[in-house]
Design an enzyme around this catalytic site. Structure first.
Site, PDB file in Angstrom:
ATOM      1  N   HIS A 608       0.871  -1.262  -0.118  1.00 37.79           N
ATOM      2  CA  HIS A 608      -0.082  -0.115   0.169  1.00 37.79           C
ATOM      3  C   HIS A 608       0.885   1.197   0.016  1.00 37.79           C
ATOM      4  O   HIS A 608       1.187   2.046   0.946  1.00 37.79           O
ATOM      5  CB  HIS A 608      -0.968   0.194   1.291  1.00 37.79           C
ATOM      6  CG  HIS A 608      -2.113  -0.922   1.231  1.00 37.79           C
ATOM      7  ND1 HIS A 608      -2.086  -2.153   1.765  1.00 37.79           N
ATOM      8  CD2 HIS A 608      -3.413  -0.926   0.449  1.00 37.79           C
ATOM      9  CE1 HIS A 608      -3.278  -2.787   1.215  1.00 37.79           C
ATOM     10  NE2 HIS A 608      -3.991  -1.998   0.516  1.00 37.79           N
ATOM     11  N   SER A 610       2.565   4.362  -2.874  1.00 39.26           N
ATOM     12  CA  SER A 610       2.183   5.328  -4.382  1.00 39.26           C
ATOM     13  C   SER A 610       2.418   4.539  -5.620  1.00 39.26           C
ATOM     14  O   SER A 610       1.748   5.039  -6.440  1.00 39.26           O
ATOM     15  CB  SER A 610       3.214   6.526  -4.243  1.00 39.26           C
ATOM     16  OG  SER A 610       4.333   6.021  -4.491  1.00 39.26           O
ATOM     17  N   THR A 611       3.049   3.497  -5.598  1.00 37.02           N
ATOM     18  CA  THR A 611       3.033   2.591  -6.626  1.00 37.02           C
ATOM     19  C   THR A 611       1.735   1.935  -6.924  1.00 37.02           C
ATOM     20  O   THR A 611       1.163   1.895  -8.054  1.00 37.02           O
ATOM     21  CB  THR A 611       4.073   1.444  -6.569  1.00 37.02           C
ATOM     22  OG1 THR A 611       5.446   2.161  -6.404  1.00 37.02           O
ATOM     23  CG2 THR A 611       4.156   0.818  -7.950  1.00 37.02           C
ATOM     24  N   HIS A 612       1.272   1.352  -5.719  1.00 35.81           N
ATOM     25  CA  HIS A 612      -0.142   0.639  -5.782  1.00 35.81           C
ATOM     26  C   HIS A 612      -1.379   1.878  -6.220  1.00 35.81           C
ATOM     27  O   HIS A 612      -2.052   1.485  -6.894  1.00 35.81           O
ATOM     28  CB  HIS A 612      -0.622   0.205  -4.152  1.00 35.81           C
ATOM     29  CG  HIS A 612      -2.030  -0.134  -4.269  1.00 35.81           C
ATOM     30  ND1 HIS A 612      -2.594  -1.000  -5.323  1.00 35.81           N
ATOM     31  CD2 HIS A 612      -3.166   0.360  -3.711  1.00 35.81           C
ATOM     32  CE1 HIS A 612      -3.882  -1.323  -4.710  1.00 35.81           C
ATOM     33  NE2 HIS A 612      -4.100  -0.371  -3.753  1.00 35.81           N
ATOM     34  N   ASP A 649      -5.830   5.443  -1.098  1.00 35.81           N
ATOM     35  CA  ASP A 649      -5.236   4.595  -0.192  1.00 35.81           C
ATOM     36  C   ASP A 649      -4.249   5.581   0.587  1.00 35.81           C
ATOM     37  O   ASP A 649      -3.070   5.151   1.144  1.00 35.81           O
ATOM     38  CB  ASP A 649      -4.629   3.378  -0.379  1.00 35.81           C
ATOM     39  CG  ASP A 649      -5.406   2.139  -0.438  1.00 35.81           C
ATOM     40  OD1 ASP A 649      -6.125   2.163   0.383  1.00 35.81           O
ATOM     41  OD2 ASP A 649      -5.225   1.011  -1.190  1.00 35.81           O
ATOM     42  N   ASP A 779      -8.808  -1.290  -7.947  1.00 34.67           N
ATOM     43  CA  ASP A 779      -8.282  -1.601  -6.867  1.00 34.67           C
ATOM     44  C   ASP A 779      -7.714  -3.013  -6.586  1.00 34.67           C
ATOM     45  O   ASP A 779      -6.574  -3.194  -5.967  1.00 34.67           O
ATOM     46  CB  ASP A 779      -9.205  -1.414  -5.580  1.00 34.67           C
ATOM     47  CG  ASP A 779      -8.525  -0.972  -4.264  1.00 34.67           C
ATOM     48  OD1 ASP A 779      -7.228  -0.739  -4.430  1.00 34.67           O
ATOM     49  OD2 ASP A 779      -9.129  -1.345  -3.221  1.00 34.67           O
ATOM     50  N   GLN A 831      -3.756 -16.746  -3.311  1.00 36.23           N
ATOM     51  CA  GLN A 831      -4.073 -16.162  -4.472  1.00 36.23           C
ATOM     52  C   GLN A 831      -5.297 -16.839  -4.930  1.00 36.23           C
ATOM     53  O   GLN A 831      -6.224 -16.154  -5.675  1.00 36.23           O
ATOM     54  CB  GLN A 831      -2.932 -16.207  -5.441  1.00 36.23           C
ATOM     55  CG  GLN A 831      -1.652 -15.204  -5.088  1.00 36.23           C
ATOM     56  CD  GLN A 831      -2.374 -13.776  -5.181  1.00 36.23           C
ATOM     57  OE1 GLN A 831      -2.859 -13.105  -6.112  1.00 36.23           O
ATOM     58  NE2 GLN A 831      -1.886 -13.106  -3.960  1.00 36.23           N
TER      59      GLN A 831
END
Length: 885
Positions: A608, A610-612, A649, A779, A831
């Site tokens: 979580h 800034s790349t996300h 986020d 998201d 996953q």
């Protein structure tokens, strides 16, 4: 008349034909070339430098000889031998011939009980060591019958052909063992699961009059179904094949259809139990296992008398049931059963006898579902169980009459003395209990729904009324959209993910002793100097040229921007959608705002960060570019969506809502343990934005537009909270997908997507649902990214969950997701669970609206990757060989 030509293949790869006699027939034309050869309709593409293909396709072939002299000439000339050898990928030399029959047989309709099946033309595989009159006899018999025929000359090619085409009939030459072992070939084919419904025929040599006929047992032991005495007559071969088709093949075809029936039973919601006439359990479906708490292996082969019985049933109940079903009559009623845990549950049971061999009852099929009860019908059951299960024929012949009275009585205990009351009097009795609700001048929508269902129940058939009882029970619950997960035999990865992402976090310890120690409002005083769009370095600009593609690599942008991808991607995306123009703010203000927002993302978070945020912004922009999405939203909606994706986020601590609530953090207290992080993200983003005019992007828009934009942004960010995941998805499906599908398939509709979209756009509530669905999909789009990106995101989110589990153990907090222990967790399993439970249905719905084939293909490939790792018991992100590299 010339004899049949011989076809020869030279070592150079050229096919040529030579007639035994000089040909003067117009049908016997021969074309010899380096690239293509045509002989009597035989088309073979070849090349002198390449090997001959192993499968030769006979588009047409001369009819079989009908006279003796003609047949003799064929034997003398060796027949039309058309073989080719070529090494396959597995280094197996295969020799096969493939026939496409000129007399195509049409599909046939076969009735199996209530099922109507379509049977396609039969496929036959001939396995002979060499071509002779017998192999040709079967070949022409297949041609006459309209079957599709393949000929294989070796064991390897036979297995390869069978695994590819799954032929219904296989004919194996068992006349001479010096070429190959027919019994060994048969055993090899029978060793495959696909051969269960295949009929295998052995061609055996003809015995002389003085020779005793050999036993058929060795052939049966090897796996053969029938034997055929050597006879090269096409008619004899044809008769044999047709008998097999109408006998064994037709029966096997019907048995194969049972797979569909068992699949339906395995997936239906009602518990199904099948017993023999002696009440030995022969089958139970998964719904039965879930209801009763047993696994299938504990039940099959056991008599019902061996299982524990509930003591809540009347003493003579079982006798009464047996009396009905032994007479071949269907019984249905309420029955108490004991689960494996010892609990007694009340079921509505329907037992149907099934007549089998000898015209006698051979099976009993029981359908069971939980009986919906309240205090009234519990009392009714206690006082009237003798009446329900009486052996009187008048009631047994009219089960609906008995159940109808029971349903009416369940409304009001006082009515049990009035068995013959009609619907009007029943409505009068029901009304006093509903008087207060009916008299309300302002009704909630759910109250109106319940009243409509109650009214519809009065004159409904018993099955409909009971279904509506179940509907009312569901409507009275508080969680209408979240699926109910069982606590037993549930995948722990799924349970932990659901618990960690969807619970409200109220699993805190007594006294609320724990306080989240991390500073949630970090100050960022040293902000970098904003760059102009012309100052973007060439390496970054080159990467951003591909930002409109779904396969855009956000991690490359993260690397070249020193973990500041949000500013650069935001500048490019916001410029493309005209955000500055809509907000009437300068580019410098927008750049400064992006820098402030990115500075408040925690770069220390593995996921979580800034790349996300940049990844979600990219996905949102991609969705906004799709025609149907673009046509459903106006400019304000698009700007709101881009801003919401950017801030969704901000200041995320790398911990879940459940963790914050259990830790008693300041944010959890501030937001009353409800949507803690999502509320914080939106509140902080607006605080930061309006704090200073130099990065206040809203300073120049009028008040009404600002309020509309602000509400749209807040609504979208709050939609990313997972506790309402299923509510958002279900509302989208019911309000968007289903009406669109209905309109597009309507015979009165023009079928125009533009008109469908326009109809949707007329409803503001539907626009809200589209925006919510869009940001939710953006998201959690990681499983729909290219595999390398998907693997990287899976590793990052797992590391963040591992860190949370470590901290929970260190502080003595409840462990929200125990399965995410870095020492034991299987990332592939986690996953798979996430995709199965959250992703598949949501993206199926979004794809149906926005049309996203690229995403769905990536999702399928990624799921296959995780399943492969899981099947190999691999806990890491990649195959062991990949990890070594």
């Amino acid at each position: 008349m010339g004899c049949a030509p011989s076809i020869h293949v030279s070592h150079s790869g050229v096919i040529y034909c030579r007639d035994s006699e000089e040909s003067n027939s117009p049908h016997q034309t021969t074309t010899i070339s380096q690239g293509t050869t045509t002989v009597h309709g035989l088309f073979v593409k070849t090349d002198a430098a390449d090997s001959i293909p192993s499968v030769l396709a006979y588009q047409s072939r001369q009819p079989p000889p009908s006279a003796g002299p003609r047949r003799k000439e064929r034997r003398e000339s060796g027949g039309a031998s058309a073989r080719s050898r070529t090494p396959h990928c597995c280094s197996v030399e295969a020799e096969t011939l493939t026939s496409s029959s000129s007399s195509k047989a049409s599909t046939a309709e076969v009735q199996v009980g209530p099922m109507r099946l379509t049977q396609y033309p039969i496929q036959v595989l001939l396995i002979f060591a060499k071509e002779d009159n017998q192999s040709n006899g079967f070949w022409w018999a297949c041609d006459r019958a309209g079957y599709r025929c393949n000929v294989a000359w070796t064991l390897e090619s036979a297995l390869e052909c069978f695994l590819d085409k799954h032929q219904e009939i296989i004919v194996i030459d068992n006349r001479n063992s010096k070429y190959f072992d027919a019994e060994d070939i048969c055993r090899s084919i029978r060793a495959t699961e696909l051969s269960e419904h295949t009929v295998i025929l052995a061609v055996v040599p003809r015995t002389s009059a003085d020779q005793e006929e050999t036993s058929v047992l060795p052939l049966l032991d090897a796996g053969f179904d029938r034997q055929f005495m050597e006879n090269s007559s096409v008619t004899a071969c044809y008769n044999e094949l047709v008998q097999i088709e109408h006998g064994e093949v037709r029966s096997q075809f019907k048995l194969r259809a049972c797979n569909a029936v068992f699949t339906a039973l395995d997936h239906c919601q009602e518990a199904v139990e099948i017993t023999s006439e002696d009440h030995v359990i022969q089958y139970v479906n998964p719904a039965f296992e879930r209801m009763m708490g047993y696994c299938k292996g504990e039940l099959l082969g056991k008599e019902l008398t061996e299982l524990p019985k509930s003591d809540k049933n009347s003493a003579d109940l079982l006798d009464n049931i047996n009396t009905f079903i032994k007479k071949g009559k269907e019984w249905q009623g309420v029955y108490y059963a004991r689960r494996k845990s010892g609990d007694s549950i009340q079921q509505h049971v329907k037992i149907t006898p099934v007549v089998g061999q000898g015209g006698k009852i051979r099976h009993f099929v029981s359908l069971k579902r939980l009986h919906c009860t309240n205090e009234n019908n519990k009392q009714l059951y206690k006082s009237h169980r003798e009446d329900k299960y009486t052996g009187d024929n008048s009631q047994s012949e009219s089960g609906s009459y008995k159940c109808k009275n029971r349903r009416k009585d369940s409304v009001d205990v006082k009515s049990i003395t009035s068995q013959s009351s009609d619907a009007a009097s029943l409505q009068t009795r029901r009304y006093p209990s509903m008087a207060r609700i009916h008299s309300m001048t302002i009704e909630a929508p759910i109250t109106k729904v319940i009243n409509i269902i109650n009214a519809a129940q009065e004159n409904s058939p018993i099955t409909v009324a009971e279904a509506l009882d179940r509907v009312l029970e569901i409507l009275r619950t508080t969680e209408l959209y979240s699926p109910q997960l069982g606590t037993k035999d549930e995948d722990p990865h799924t349970s932990d993910l659901v618990g960690g992402l969807m619970n409200d976090g109220l699993r805190r310890l007594s006294g609320n002793e724990y306080v989240f120690s991390k500073n949630m409002n970090l100050s960022h005083t040293h902000l970098p100097v904003p760059n102009t769009i012309n100052d973007v370095p060439p390496c970054i600009a080159q990467l951003l040229d591909n930002e409109e593609s779904w396969d855009f690599n956000i991690f490359e942008l993260e690397a070249v921007t020193n973990k500041r991808p949000l500013v650069y991607l935001g500048l490019k995306v916001f410029a493309r959608f005209g955000v500055s123009e809509f907000l009437n703010c300068s580019e410098a203000t927008l750049r400064a705002w992006l820098q402030v927002i990115e500075a408040n993302y925690h770069s220390s978070n593995s996921y979580h960060n800034s790349t996300h945020a940049a990844d979600v912004l990219h996905a949102t922009a991609f969705f906004l570019g799709k025609e149907r999405v673009k046509g459903s939203l106006d400019h304000l909606d698009k700007v709101a969506a881009l801003i919401a994706a950017t801030i969704h986020d901000v200041d995320h601590p790398g911990r879940t809502n459940s963790f914050l609530c259990n830790a008693g953090s300041e944010l959890a207290v501030l937001y009353n343990d409800t949507a803690v992080l999502e509320s914080h993200h939106t509140a902080l983003a607006f605080q930061l934005t309006t704090k200073d005019s130099k990065y206040n992007i809203f300073k120049n828009i009028d008040r009404n537009r600002y309020r509309t934009l602000r509400q749209a942004i807040i609504d979208m960010v709050l939609a990313t909270e997972m506790t309402k995941h299923f509510e958002h998805v279900n509302k989208f499906v019911n309000s968007i997908n289903k009406p669109m599908a209905s309109e597009e398939t309507s015979p009165h509709s023009e079928g125009s997507n533009t008109e469908c979209t326009a109809n949707i756009k007329n409803f503001p509530d539907n626009q809200t649902l589209i925006k919510r669905m869009m940001i939710k999909c953006a998201d959690v789009a990681n499983p729909c990214r290219p595999l390398e990106l998907c693997i990287e995101w899976a590793g990052r989110i797992s590391e963040e969950y591992f860190a949370q589990t470590d901290e929970e153990k260190r502080q003595g907090l409840p462990v929200v997701m125990p399965v995410f222990d870095r020492n034991t967790c299987s990332i592939p399993k986690s996953q798979i669970s996430f995709i199965d439970y959250f992703i598949t249905d949501m993206f199926d719905a979004w794809d149906a609206f926005a049309h996203l084939p690229v995403l769905m293909q990536h999702l399928a490939n990624n799921y296959k990757h995780w399943k492969t790792l899981d099947d190999l018991k691999c806990k890491s992100l990649r195959l062991p060989s990949e990890n070594n590299n």
